[in-house]
Structure formats: structure tokens, C-alpha cells
Scaffold this motif. Structure first.
Motif, PDB file in Angstrom:
ATOM      1  N   ILE A 229      -2.181 -16.441 -11.277  1.00 21.49           N
ATOM      2  CA  ILE A 229      -1.344 -17.549 -10.787  1.00 21.49           C
ATOM      3  C   ILE A 229      -1.533 -17.898  -8.934  1.00 21.49           C
ATOM      4  CG2 ILE A 229       1.302 -18.082 -10.482  1.00 21.49           C
ATOM      5  CD1 ILE A 229       0.433 -18.666 -13.068  1.00 21.49           C
ATOM      6  N   VAL A 230      -1.389 -16.918  -8.070  1.00 24.07           N
ATOM      7  CA  VAL A 230      -1.909 -16.631  -6.936  1.00 24.07           C
ATOM      8  C   VAL A 230      -2.606 -18.004  -6.684  1.00 24.07           C
ATOM      9  CG1 VAL A 230      -2.412 -15.670  -4.902  1.00 24.07           C
ATOM     10  CG2 VAL A 230      -0.555 -14.758  -6.807  1.00 24.07           C
ATOM     11  N   THR A 231      -4.284 -17.793  -6.813  1.00 21.30           N
ATOM     12  CA  THR A 231      -4.815 -19.094  -6.700  1.00 21.30           C
ATOM     13  C   THR A 231      -5.081 -20.707  -6.618  1.00 21.30           C
ATOM     14  OG1 THR A 231      -6.581 -16.471  -7.267  1.00 21.30           O
ATOM     15  CG2 THR A 231      -7.589 -19.350  -6.852  1.00 21.30           C
ATOM     16  N   GLN A 232      -3.852 -20.383  -8.041  1.00 21.03           N
ATOM     17  CA  GLN A 232      -3.549 -22.052  -8.436  1.00 21.03           C
ATOM     18  C   GLN A 232      -2.587 -22.364  -7.055  1.00 21.03           C
ATOM     19  OE1 GLN A 232      -2.407 -21.285 -12.724  1.00 21.03           O
ATOM     20  NE2 GLN A 232      -4.732 -20.788 -13.014  1.00 21.03           N
ATOM     21  N   SER A 233      -1.873 -21.554  -6.641  1.00 26.60           N
ATOM     22  CA  SER A 233      -0.674 -21.838  -5.962  1.00 26.60           C
ATOM     23  C   SER A 233      -0.831 -21.808  -4.218  1.00 26.60           C
ATOM     24  CB  SER A 233       0.036 -21.151  -5.999  1.00 26.60           C
ATOM     25  OG  SER A 233       0.348 -19.833  -5.958  1.00 26.60           O
ATOM     26  N   THR A 234      -2.581 -21.831  -3.648  1.00 28.46           N
ATOM     27  CA  THR A 234      -2.548 -21.655  -2.646  1.00 28.46           C
ATOM     28  C   THR A 234      -3.954 -22.119  -2.470  1.00 28.46           C
ATOM     29  OG1 THR A 234      -4.222 -19.923  -3.546  1.00 28.46           O
ATOM     30  CG2 THR A 234      -1.691 -18.822  -2.184  1.00 28.46           C
ATOM     31  N   ASP A 235      -4.282 -22.863  -0.940  1.00 28.17           N
ATOM     32  CA  ASP A 235      -5.368 -23.545  -0.040  1.00 28.17           C
ATOM     33  C   ASP A 235      -6.447 -22.588   0.298  1.00 28.17           C
ATOM     34  OD1 ASP A 235      -3.472 -26.308  -0.921  1.00 28.17           O
ATOM     35  OD2 ASP A 235      -2.525 -25.247   0.449  1.00 28.17           O
ATOM     36  N   ALA A 236      -5.815 -21.181  -0.146  1.00 25.76           N
ATOM     37  CA  ALA A 236      -6.399 -20.728   1.290  1.00 25.76           C
ATOM     38  C   ALA A 236      -6.699 -18.868   0.820  1.00 25.76           C
ATOM     39  CB  ALA A 236      -7.285 -20.897   2.693  1.00 25.76           C
ATOM     40  N   ARG A 237      -7.415 -18.302   1.038  1.00 23.14           N
ATOM     41  CA  ARG A 237      -7.421 -17.000   0.973  1.00 23.14           C
ATOM     42  C   ARG A 237      -8.399 -16.284   1.773  1.00 23.14           C
ATOM     43  NH1 ARG A 237      -5.782 -13.698  -3.465  1.00 23.14           N
ATOM     44  NH2 ARG A 237      -6.281 -14.888  -4.989  1.00 23.14           N
ATOM     45  N   VAL A 238      -7.716 -14.624   2.295  1.00 15.38           N
ATOM     46  CA  VAL A 238      -8.172 -13.981   3.379  1.00 15.38           C
ATOM     47  C   VAL A 238      -8.416 -13.092   3.459  1.00 15.38           C
ATOM     48  CG1 VAL A 238      -7.985 -12.863   5.925  1.00 15.38           C
ATOM     49  CG2 VAL A 238      -6.496 -15.266   5.160  1.00 15.38           C
ATOM     50  N   LEU A 239      -9.213 -12.180   3.279  1.00 14.25           N
ATOM     51  CA  LEU A 239     -10.402 -11.044   2.294  1.00 14.25           C
ATOM     52  C   LEU A 239     -10.384  -9.696   3.702  1.00 14.25           C
ATOM     53  CD1 LEU A 239     -12.320 -12.137  -0.392  1.00 14.25           C
ATOM     54  CD2 LEU A 239      -9.962 -11.432  -0.734  1.00 14.25           C
ATOM     55  N   VAL A 240      -9.025  -8.687   3.058  1.00 13.14           N
ATOM     56  CA  VAL A 240      -9.623  -7.377   4.591  1.00 13.14           C
ATOM     57  C   VAL A 240      -9.461  -6.507   2.911  1.00 13.14           C
ATOM     58  CG1 VAL A 240      -8.197  -6.618   6.038  1.00 13.14           C
ATOM     59  CG2 VAL A 240      -7.781  -9.152   6.079  1.00 13.14           C
ATOM     60  N   GLY A 241     -10.527  -5.809   3.643  1.00 16.45           N
ATOM     61  CA  GLY A 241     -10.899  -4.634   3.319  1.00 16.45           C
ATOM     62  C   GLY A 241     -10.902  -4.527   1.599  1.00 16.45           C
ATOM     63  N   GLY A 242     -10.371  -3.572   0.316  1.00 11.84           N
ATOM     64  CA  GLY A 242      -9.935  -3.483  -0.392  1.00 11.84           C
ATOM     65  C   GLY A 242     -11.589  -2.487  -1.216  1.00 11.84           C
ATOM     66  N   LYS A 243     -10.482  -1.815  -2.072  1.00  8.89           N
ATOM     67  CA  LYS A 243     -10.873  -0.544  -2.377  1.00  8.89           C
ATOM     68  C   LYS A 243     -12.458  -1.150  -3.769  1.00  8.89           C
ATOM     69  CE  LYS A 243      -7.294   2.005  -3.408  1.00  8.89           C
ATOM     70  NZ  LYS A 243      -5.798   2.889  -4.310  1.00  8.89           N
ATOM     71  N   LEU A 244     -13.632  -0.258  -3.723  1.00  3.66           N
ATOM     72  CA  LEU A 244     -14.952  -1.187  -4.367  1.00  3.66           C
ATOM     73  C   LEU A 244     -15.196   0.592  -5.990  1.00  3.66           C
ATOM     74  CD1 LEU A 244     -17.560  -2.110  -1.867  1.00  3.66           C
ATOM     75  CD2 LEU A 244     -16.376  -3.158  -3.346  1.00  3.66           C
ATOM     76  N   ARG A 245     -14.413   1.113  -5.534  1.00  2.00           N
ATOM     77  CA  ARG A 245     -14.188   2.743  -6.470  1.00  2.00           C
ATOM     78  C   ARG A 245     -12.555   3.281  -6.629  1.00  2.00           C
ATOM     79  NH1 ARG A 245     -18.634   6.028  -6.355  1.00  2.00           N
ATOM     80  NH2 ARG A 245     -19.750   5.964  -4.224  1.00  2.00           N
ATOM     81  N   GLY A 246     -12.036   3.221  -7.776  1.00  2.00           N
ATOM     82  CA  GLY A 246     -11.109   3.926  -7.928  1.00  2.00           C
ATOM     83  C   GLY A 246      -9.872   2.641  -8.199  1.00  2.00           C
ATOM     84  N   TYR A 247     -10.215   1.499  -8.094  1.00  2.00           N
ATOM     85  CA  TYR A 247      -9.649   0.033  -8.290  1.00  2.00           C
ATOM     86  C   TYR A 247      -9.282   0.132  -9.979  1.00  2.00           C
ATOM     87  CZ  TYR A 247     -13.836  -1.781 -10.748  1.00  2.00           C
ATOM     88  OH  TYR A 247     -14.692  -1.433 -10.965  1.00  2.00           O
ATOM     89  N   ALA A 248      -6.984  -0.306  -9.504  1.00  2.00           N
ATOM     90  CA  ALA A 248      -6.855  -1.128 -10.846  1.00  2.00           C
ATOM     91  C   ALA A 248      -7.487  -2.924 -11.169  1.00  2.00           C
ATOM     92  CB  ALA A 248      -5.639  -0.762 -10.552  1.00  2.00           C
ATOM     93  N   GLY A 249      -8.161  -2.814 -12.342  1.00  2.00           N
ATOM     94  CA  GLY A 249      -7.532  -3.928 -12.432  1.00  2.00           C
ATOM     95  C   GLY A 249      -9.456  -3.714 -13.806  1.00  2.00           C
ATOM     96  N   ARG A 250     -10.039  -5.323 -14.169  1.00  2.00           N
ATOM     97  CA  ARG A 250     -10.940  -5.018 -15.216  1.00  2.00           C
ATOM     98  C   ARG A 250     -12.912  -5.287 -14.092  1.00  2.00           C
ATOM     99  NH1 ARG A 250      -9.205  -9.918 -16.696  1.00  2.00           N
ATOM    100  NH2 ARG A 250      -9.146  -8.457 -18.864  1.00  2.00           N
ATOM    101  N   GLU A 251     -11.951  -5.560 -12.717  1.00  2.00           N
ATOM    102  CA  GLU A 251     -12.799  -5.297 -11.335  1.00  2.00           C
ATOM    103  C   GLU A 251     -12.567  -4.769 -10.401  1.00  2.00           C
ATOM    104  OE1 GLU A 251     -14.885  -9.006 -10.696  1.00  2.00           O
ATOM    105  OE2 GLU A 251     -13.869  -9.460 -12.090  1.00  2.00           O
TER     106      GLU A 251
END
Length: 279
Positions: free
Chosen positions: A148-170
Motif C-alpha cells: 500500500i505504501v509503495t502504491q501511494s508513493t512516488d519515491a522511497r528513501v532507504l536508510v539502514g535496515g536489519k539483515l538479521r532478526g527482521y519481521a517479515g518474509r524477507e
């Protein structure tokens, strides 16, 4: 901090910017802390709002964390127009009562709104939330919110982010990057804080940047992360999304810098350039 007046105040009018941020395991080896991520959130939010854009964040209300930082920036710089949207997955809004959610919206007032996404991917108003908590998959709930967030935005900024112990399928930021690429959104991956954003940046680069230390980002070579990156590459437009409005020098600086003002300036400048081309 000084106000990042980088473009005209209406340069991002109508532009909706999704923000994806969380602490990464690489901060310590880079001599950074989560405070540095928080400063980036504040600076980029401020710059987008000052340029007339809207910040959209798929996060949480309690604990507030990055949400509170964004709201504080809106309260400081906005004139009452809606400029912040907090998008809650079902597993997040289930943690609060309807009265608490209503009180949170009242605190926001004209500064923004809270959006509620059911695990099956449908947005509903506060008045239509399930009266009793449902048993839903956290993985499905997070993916639905991210779509939903993706479908309603024009751009995305990525900072940091877990590669272990994350919630979700990836890893969440990798999933959000892939969805943004498939949607044709502008993507800014800030690699200098490590984590999932660095993995996305590296996947989109023609070669490994000289500034990156060895085995960076941490856990990028694990099977779940490699599988997520394979999905990123297999997406419709991988490994590049829409033009970001930056030249090679600006892109290289955005990739490696830790300075919040630099990141805010580059993101808003790039989006303003994209807007001018589209116009």
C-alpha cells in the motif's frame, strides 16, 4: 541543526516520499549509532516538508521512535496542511485500542493522517477496524502494508535496515526496494549506514565501491538475504528503478555519506529534477 533550504518551497508539491529506516548491525563498525539514523530521518523529513512534499512512513505508534521524529518536524515547519502519513499494518494497530488510535489521530490534527491496512491488503478507516483482534500472519500483514505504501508513493528513501532478526518474509527494506522498483518509483538507497540499504545499493552498483569495508554489510552473504536479493534482481525493472534526478557524482556521494544535510539535499534535489523533467 540548520534548516535545509535546498530547493523552492513548492518544488515537491504533490510528491509523496516513502521512508524506510531502521537500525543496522553495521553502525558500530562504522563509528555510528542509531542517533545518526535519527538525524537523517529528521533532516530528510524536514527538507521534503519544506519543499511541499508528503512523507509516508509504514511504521508504528508505540514505541514511537522514528514516527515521533517525523511528527516533530511536521509540527515545527508545517502550516497545517496534511504532510505526514503513518501507515499501520494490522499487527501494529492491533496493539492499541480504538480510543488510543483516535487520540493519536487527534494529536496529528491537520498535520497528517493515520492509515490502517488489513492483512489481506485492504485499507479501511478507523471506524471499520475489526471490533476484536483477528489472528493474522505478521508476514502477510507487513507485506500488505508495504504494498500500500509503495502504491501511494512516488519515491522511497532507504536508510539502514536489519539483515538479521527482521519481521517479515524477507528483510523489510529489501522487500520495500523491490516493490518500489516494480512500481517504477524513484529509489534512493543510502548505503553509508550499512544494513539492507547498503545491500540494495551494492546490488544496483556496477562494482563494489572502494569505501566499503570487507564483509559489508553484515549478513549480506546469508541464504535468506541472498534469496531476497535474487528476488530484487528478478523484479520487472531490476536492478534499476526510475531515474533519480542525480548525476554520477551526486549518486556516489549519496551512497557513502553519513552527513544528514548531504543526504537531505541530494534526495530533495533529485526529486525536484525528476519533477521538472516530468513537467
Amino acid at each position: 541543526m540548520s534548516e535545509p533550504t535546498v530547493v523552492a518551497r513548492d518544488a515537491l508539491a504533490g510528491t509523496r516520499v516513502g521512508f524506510s529506516v531502521s537500525e543496522s548491525a553495521d553502525l558500530g563498525r562504522l563509528g555510528l549509532t542509531e542517533l545518526h539514523c535519527q538525524l537523517v530521518v529528521a533532516e530528510v523529513t524536514r527538507a521534503v516538508l519544506l519543499a511541499g512534499g508528503t512523507v509516508v512512513y509504514g511504521g508504528r505508534l508505540k514505541p514511537e521512535g522514528y514516527t515521533q521524529i517525523m511528527l516533530e518536524e511536521a509540527q515545527r515547519f508545517q502550516d497545517g496542511t496534511a504532510s505526514i502519513e503513518i501507515v499501520l499494518a494490522e499487527t501494529e494497530f492491533q496493539k492499541l485500542t480504538v480510543d488510543e488510535l483516535d487520540a493519536a489521530q487527534q494529536r496529528l490534527g491537520r498535520l497528517g493522517r493515520i492509515r490502517y491496512i488489513l492483512a489481506e491488503g485492504r485499507e479501511v478507516p478507523l471506524s471499520a477496524l475489526p471490533t476484536t483482534p483477528r489472528t493474522v500472519s505478521p508476514i502477510d500483514a507487513l507485506t500488505a502494508m508495504r504494498r500500500i505504501v509503495t502504491q501511494s508513493t512516488d519515491a522511497r528513501v532507504l536508510v539502514g535496515g536489519k539483515l538479521r532478526g527482521y519481521a517479515g518474509r524477507e528483510p523489510g527494506l529489501i522487500e520495500e526496494a523491490r516493490l518500489s522498483i516494480e512500481h517504477g518509483a524513484v529509489l534512493y538507497a543510502v548505503a553509508g549506514f550499512g544494513g539492507a540499504a547498503a545491500a540494495v545499493s551494492l546490488a544496483r552498483a556496477s562494482s563494489r565501491p572502494a569505501w566499503m569495508p570487507s564483509l559489508f554489510p553484515d549478513a549480506a552473504d546469508t541464504e535468506p538475504v541472498q534469496n531476497a536479493m535474487a528476488s530484487l534482481h528478478a523484479s520487472a525493472r531490476a536492478p534499476k528503478s526510475a531515474w533519480d534526478g542525480l548525476d554520477d557524482a551526486d549518486r556516489e556521494l549519496l551512497e557513502r555519506t553519513h552527513r544528514p544535510a548531504d543526504i537531505a539535499t541530494l534526495v530533495v534535489r533529485g526529486l525536484a529534477n525528476v519533477g521538472r523533467r516530468r513537467a
